[in-house]
Design an enzyme around this catalytic site. Structure first.
Site, PDB file in Angstrom:
ATOM      1  CB  CYS A  49      -0.903  -0.020   1.239  1.00 19.11           C
ATOM      2  SG  CYS A  49      -1.911   1.464   1.423  1.00 19.11           S
ATOM      3  CB  CYS A  52      -0.246   2.157   5.733  1.00 17.74           C
ATOM      4  SG  CYS A  52      -0.993   0.627   5.136  1.00 17.74           S
ATOM      5  CB  CYS A  99      -5.033  -0.737   2.340  1.00 21.38           C
ATOM      6  SG  CYS A  99      -3.812  -1.145   3.618  1.00 21.38           S
ATOM      7  CB  CYS A 102      -4.132   2.760   6.002  1.00 22.35           C
ATOM      8  SG  CYS A 102      -4.016   2.686   4.200  1.00 22.35           S
ATOM      9  CB  CYS A 124      -9.625  -3.008 -11.940  1.00 27.96           C
ATOM     10  SG  CYS A 124      -9.101  -1.702 -13.056  1.00 27.96           S
TER      11      CYS A 124
END
Length: 138
Positions: A49, A52, A99, A102, A124
């Site tokens: 991510c 984070c 995610c 976060c 996607c």
């Protein structure tokens, strides 16, 4: 479940993300088709991510579809990393992926498109939402 140490206010996110990263990760934006930096990457490693740093997908789940596409296997390659939510924006019903740590917006899941993935799903994912760490650097 989100990680309290990775939850930030909008002002904190604005201080650490670029305007484009903030627009996509925090405001659920989408990058233009064909512009993803990982669209044609064949390197081996882990996608994390951008917000984070949490590992989200192994590169072995990436495939060519014309967009930065990944699939999630059952059980997931990285259990609990990606959460699914119903998204009813724009007058349609889709599955949004975020995610888990976060809450950053990653993209959407599309099913039944005929891609040869174990789940017949395409995640996607906006490249802006991801960083890539090569296997030899993990």
């Amino acid at each position: 479940m989100s990680d309290p140490s990775k939850i930030k206010s909008d002002s904190e996110w604005r201080a650490i993300l670029s305007p484009e990263q903030f627009r996509i990760l925090r405001q659920k934006g989408t990058e233009p088709a064909g512009t993803g930096k990982y669209e044609h990457s064949k390197d081996q490693g882990v996608f994390t991510c951008t917000g984070c740093g949490t590992p989200l997908y192994k590169s072995s789940t990436k495939f060519d579809s014309g967009t930065p596409s990944l699939f999630d296997i059952r059980p997931p390659a990285i259990p609990g990393a990606v959460s699914r939510h119903e998204d009813r924006s724009f007058g349609m019903s889709r599955i949004e992926i975020t995610c888990t740590a976060c809450g950053g917006h990653l993209g959407h899941v599309f099913k039944g498109e005929g891609f040869r993935t174990p789940t017949d799903e395409r995640h996607c994912v906006n490249s802006v939402s991801l960083n890539f760490v090569e296997d030899n650097k993990v």
